[in-house]
Design an enzyme around this catalytic site. Structure first.
Site, mmCIF file in Angstrom:
data_model
loop_
_atom_site.group_PDB
_atom_site.id
_atom_site.type_symbol
_atom_site.label_atom_id
_atom_site.label_comp_id
_atom_site.label_asym_id
_atom_site.label_seq_id
_atom_site.Cartn_x
_atom_site.Cartn_y
_atom_site.Cartn_z
ATOM 1 N N SER A 9 0.838 -1.194 0.000
ATOM 2 C CA SER A 9 0.000 0.000 0.000
ATOM 3 C C SER A 9 0.872 1.242 0.000
ATOM 4 O O SER A 9 1.615 1.502 0.948
ATOM 5 C CB SER A 9 -0.904 0.002 1.237
ATOM 6 O OG SER A 9 -1.557 1.252 1.321
ATOM 7 N N HIS A 34 -0.855 -0.811 -4.418
ATOM 8 C CA HIS A 34 -2.188 -0.434 -3.943
ATOM 9 C C HIS A 34 -2.209 1.076 -3.699
ATOM 10 O O HIS A 34 -1.372 1.609 -2.969
ATOM 11 C CB HIS A 34 -2.486 -1.197 -2.648
ATOM 12 C CG HIS A 34 -3.860 -0.986 -2.129
ATOM 13 N ND1 HIS A 34 -4.975 -1.632 -2.644
ATOM 14 C CD2 HIS A 34 -4.330 -0.194 -1.120
ATOM 15 C CE1 HIS A 34 -6.049 -1.258 -1.984
ATOM 16 N NE2 HIS A 34 -5.687 -0.376 -1.053
ATOM 17 N N ASP A 36 -4.523 4.187 -2.401
ATOM 18 C CA ASP A 36 -5.751 4.625 -1.736
ATOM 19 C C ASP A 36 -6.114 6.018 -2.210
ATOM 20 O O ASP A 36 -5.343 6.949 -2.060
ATOM 21 C CB ASP A 36 -5.557 4.616 -0.216
ATOM 22 C CG ASP A 36 -5.555 3.204 0.319
ATOM 23 O OD1 ASP A 36 -6.544 2.487 0.078
ATOM 24 O OD2 ASP A 36 -4.568 2.807 0.939
ATOM 25 N N MET A 38 -8.582 8.890 -1.572
ATOM 26 C CA MET A 38 -9.603 9.277 -0.577
ATOM 27 C C MET A 38 -9.623 10.778 -0.377
ATOM 28 O O MET A 38 -9.539 11.281 0.716
ATOM 29 C CB MET A 38 -9.369 8.545 0.738
ATOM 30 C CG MET A 38 -7.975 8.556 1.239
ATOM 31 S SD MET A 38 -7.908 7.529 2.716
ATOM 32 C CE MET A 38 -6.167 7.547 3.040
ATOM 33 N N HIS A 138 -8.036 1.881 -4.804
ATOM 34 C CA HIS A 138 -9.126 1.664 -3.849
ATOM 35 C C HIS A 138 -9.742 3.021 -3.555
ATOM 36 O O HIS A 138 -9.111 3.881 -2.947
ATOM 37 C CB HIS A 138 -8.526 1.015 -2.582
ATOM 38 C CG HIS A 138 -9.490 0.901 -1.444
ATOM 39 N ND1 HIS A 138 -9.074 0.723 -0.137
ATOM 40 C CD2 HIS A 138 -10.850 0.928 -1.392
ATOM 41 C CE1 HIS A 138 -10.126 0.643 0.660
ATOM 42 N NE2 HIS A 138 -11.209 0.770 -0.076
ATOM 43 N N MET A 140 -12.026 5.350 -1.708
ATOM 44 C CA MET A 140 -12.821 5.551 -0.486
ATOM 45 C C MET A 140 -13.504 6.906 -0.607
ATOM 46 O O MET A 140 -13.169 7.862 0.081
ATOM 47 C CB MET A 140 -11.898 5.480 0.729
ATOM 48 C CG MET A 140 -11.373 4.087 0.956
ATOM 49 S SD MET A 140 -10.149 4.001 2.260
ATOM 50 C CE MET A 140 -8.677 4.299 1.320
ATOM 51 N N MET A 213 -12.271 -5.360 3.771
ATOM 52 C CA MET A 213 -11.444 -4.500 4.627
ATOM 53 C C MET A 213 -11.280 -5.163 5.988
ATOM 54 O O MET A 213 -12.259 -5.547 6.627
ATOM 55 C CB MET A 213 -12.089 -3.118 4.800
ATOM 56 C CG MET A 213 -12.005 -2.213 3.586
ATOM 57 S SD MET A 213 -10.333 -1.910 2.968
ATOM 58 C CE MET A 213 -9.535 -1.102 4.357
ATOM 59 N N GLY A 218 -9.114 4.048 6.086
ATOM 60 C CA GLY A 218 -8.699 5.416 6.405
ATOM 61 C C GLY A 218 -7.217 5.618 6.598
ATOM 62 O O GLY A 218 -6.654 6.568 6.087
ATOM 63 N N PHE A 219 -6.581 4.720 7.335
ATOM 64 C CA PHE A 219 -5.159 4.947 7.570
ATOM 65 C C PHE A 219 -4.432 3.651 7.886
ATOM 66 O O PHE A 219 -5.058 2.657 8.269
ATOM 67 C CB PHE A 219 -4.924 5.984 8.668
ATOM 68 C CG PHE A 219 -5.556 5.660 9.987
ATOM 69 C CD1 PHE A 219 -4.793 5.101 11.006
ATOM 70 C CD2 PHE A 219 -6.889 5.921 10.222
ATOM 71 C CE1 PHE A 219 -5.369 4.805 12.227
ATOM 72 C CE2 PHE A 219 -7.475 5.636 11.445
ATOM 73 C CZ PHE A 219 -6.717 5.072 12.446
ATOM 74 N N GLY A 221 -1.433 1.085 9.664
ATOM 75 C CA GLY A 221 -0.928 0.793 11.007
ATOM 76 C C GLY A 221 -1.978 0.343 12.004
ATOM 77 O O GLY A 221 -1.709 0.276 13.205
ATOM 78 N N ASP A 275 -7.185 -6.078 3.219
ATOM 79 C CA ASP A 275 -6.405 -4.848 3.382
ATOM 80 C C ASP A 275 -6.547 -4.336 4.809
ATOM 81 O O ASP A 275 -7.653 -4.051 5.258
ATOM 82 C CB ASP A 275 -6.940 -3.807 2.379
ATOM 83 C CG ASP A 275 -6.250 -2.455 2.500
ATOM 84 O OD1 ASP A 275 -5.236 -2.346 3.207
ATOM 85 O OD2 ASP A 275 -6.739 -1.498 1.873
ATOM 86 N N GLY A 276 -5.399 -4.209 5.459
ATOM 87 C CA GLY A 276 -5.375 -3.615 6.786
ATOM 88 C C GLY A 276 -4.798 -4.541 7.836
ATOM 89 O O GLY A 276 -5.345 -5.606 8.105
ATOM 90 N N GLY A 277 -3.651 -4.142 8.368
ATOM 91 C CA GLY A 277 -3.037 -4.916 9.448
ATOM 92 C C GLY A 277 -2.418 -6.228 8.995
ATOM 93 O O GLY A 277 -2.179 -7.112 9.824
ATOM 94 N N GLY A 297 0.726 -2.335 4.091
ATOM 95 C CA GLY A 297 1.420 -1.049 4.109
ATOM 96 C C GLY A 297 2.587 -1.053 5.053
ATOM 97 O O GLY A 297 3.743 -1.282 4.674
ATOM 98 N N SER A 298 2.292 -0.850 6.340
ATOM 99 C CA SER A 298 3.392 -0.661 7.303
ATOM 100 C C SER A 298 4.296 -1.879 7.433
ATOM 101 O O SER A 298 5.505 -1.733 7.618
ATOM 102 C CB SER A 298 2.839 -0.230 8.664
ATOM 103 O OG SER A 298 1.592 -0.795 8.906
#
Ligand SMILES: O=C(CO)[C@H](O)[C@H](O)COP(=O)(O)O
Length: 321
Positions: A9, A34, A36, A38, A138, A140, A213, A218-219, A221, A275-277, A297-298
């Site tokens: 991401s 990826h 984002d 938004m 993606h 949003m 999701m 939104g963000f 981490g 997506d996410g974590g 991402g992170s």
């Protein structure tokens, strides 16, 4: 068998060096990038962006660092953006927005120019890297239809919209996305029941990817929400090997040597994206539930050796399938 795809991401990248960050990820073995999207939209609505203000501000400013300003209108746009971000930060610090549920789209009024400028800046950034990677966008935003034409022109490869934001017009949206040569995908937030995407998969003109999701959008981490795996399992059970024929444009993209590390396949299973974590500690849960496209991402950008993390996640998906 579903093909593993790892999509770093770019929200976690160094925005001031977006092009080299994109290259770095491809060198490290990324299949997709990826993106984002938004930003505020033309009619003045703000999507799920409120908790990532400094990311957006950084992106906006870095757009100007990369390209420089070219006119008075853009200078005005820059100032209005910065003022807008300051306003949002101020509202957040006064906790004025704390009680707003994250699944409610918050209407904030802005000028037409502001929305256009935002769109312009995201377009430019996509153009900057589109020749080198499959850009998995993606959206949003509350009115994804407005973005189909500009993102298609800008070189987006995949266009994933939210089911929550397209209840009334998803058929038109899918049609327009395909007409523009992009791969349509549908995303759902953690609180949205999986049944809401079934019509988009079962109809005559289906989407080609579902993005579950695994955090509130939104963000980066945030903590992976294990409970969302139930939806991935349900989807994989209902669509164990739903082969979808690639559109001619997608086939061409898949066969292009320029776009990262694609397999040159014209038939593929439904892409089940999460997506996410996602990272080394959560990948097995996602892969064993049935996900084959991993946005991270992170865990990738923050790793000393991103290539190792990408390879580990790929292996986990391959072993699980
Ligand atoms: O859409 C997103 C969050 O809304 C992003 O893709 C996010 O960058 C994922 O980051 P991480 O892997 O750090 O959770």
């Amino acid at each position: 068998m579903p093909i593993a795809k790892i999509a770093p991401s770019m929200l976690s990248s160094d925005f001031a060096n977006l092009a080299s960050e994109a290259d770095r990820m491809i060198q490290c073995g990324a299949d997709w990038l990826h993106m984002d999207i938004m930003f505020a939209t033309r009619n003045g609505w703000v999507g799920w962006t409120l908790s990532s203000n400094h990311n957006i501000l950084a992106l906006v400013v870095s757009g100007y660092q990369i390209y420089g300003t070219t006119g008075l209108a853009e200078m005005f746009g820059l100032f209005s953006d910065i003022l807008y971000q300051i306003l949002l930060l101020a509202l957040l610090s006064f906790k004025a927005l704390e009680s707003t549920p994250s699944n409610i789209l918050l209407p904030l009024c802005f000028t037409q120019l502001h929305g256009c400028w935002n769109l312009l800046s995201s377009e430019r950034i996509i153009v900057l890297i589109s020749c080198r990677a499959y850009l998995d966008c993606h959206l949003m935003v509350t009115n994804p239809l407005d973005y189909v034409e500009p993102l298609g022109k800008a070189g987006a490869s995949g266009f994933t919209f939210h089911v929550e934001a397209s209840k009334d017009n998803w058929q038109e949206l899918v049609q327009q996305i395909k007409l523009r040569g992009m791969k349509p995908g549908v995303a759902l937030k953690p609180g949205t029941p999986v049944e809401e995407v079934y019509p988009l998969l079962d109809g005559e003109n289906p989407v080609e990817m579902v993005l579950v999701m695994t955090v509130e959008p939104g963000f980066g981490g945030q903590k992976f929400m294990l409970e969302t795996m139930e939806k991935v399992r349900d989807l994989r059970k209902k669509y164990p090997s739903l082969d979808i024929e690639a559109s001619p444009s997608l086939t061409m993209m898949l066969q292009s040597p320029k776009i990262g590390n694609h397999k040159t396949s014209v038939m593929f299973d439904i892409v089940m994206q999460v997506d996410g974590g996602l990272g080394p500690s959560t990948i097995d849960a996602a892969a064993s539930a049935g996900a084959n496209c991993i946005v991270a991402g992170s865990s990738v950008f923050g790793a000393p050796e991103p290539a190792q993390v990408i390879s580990l996640m790929r292996k986990s998906v391959e072993v699980a399938h």
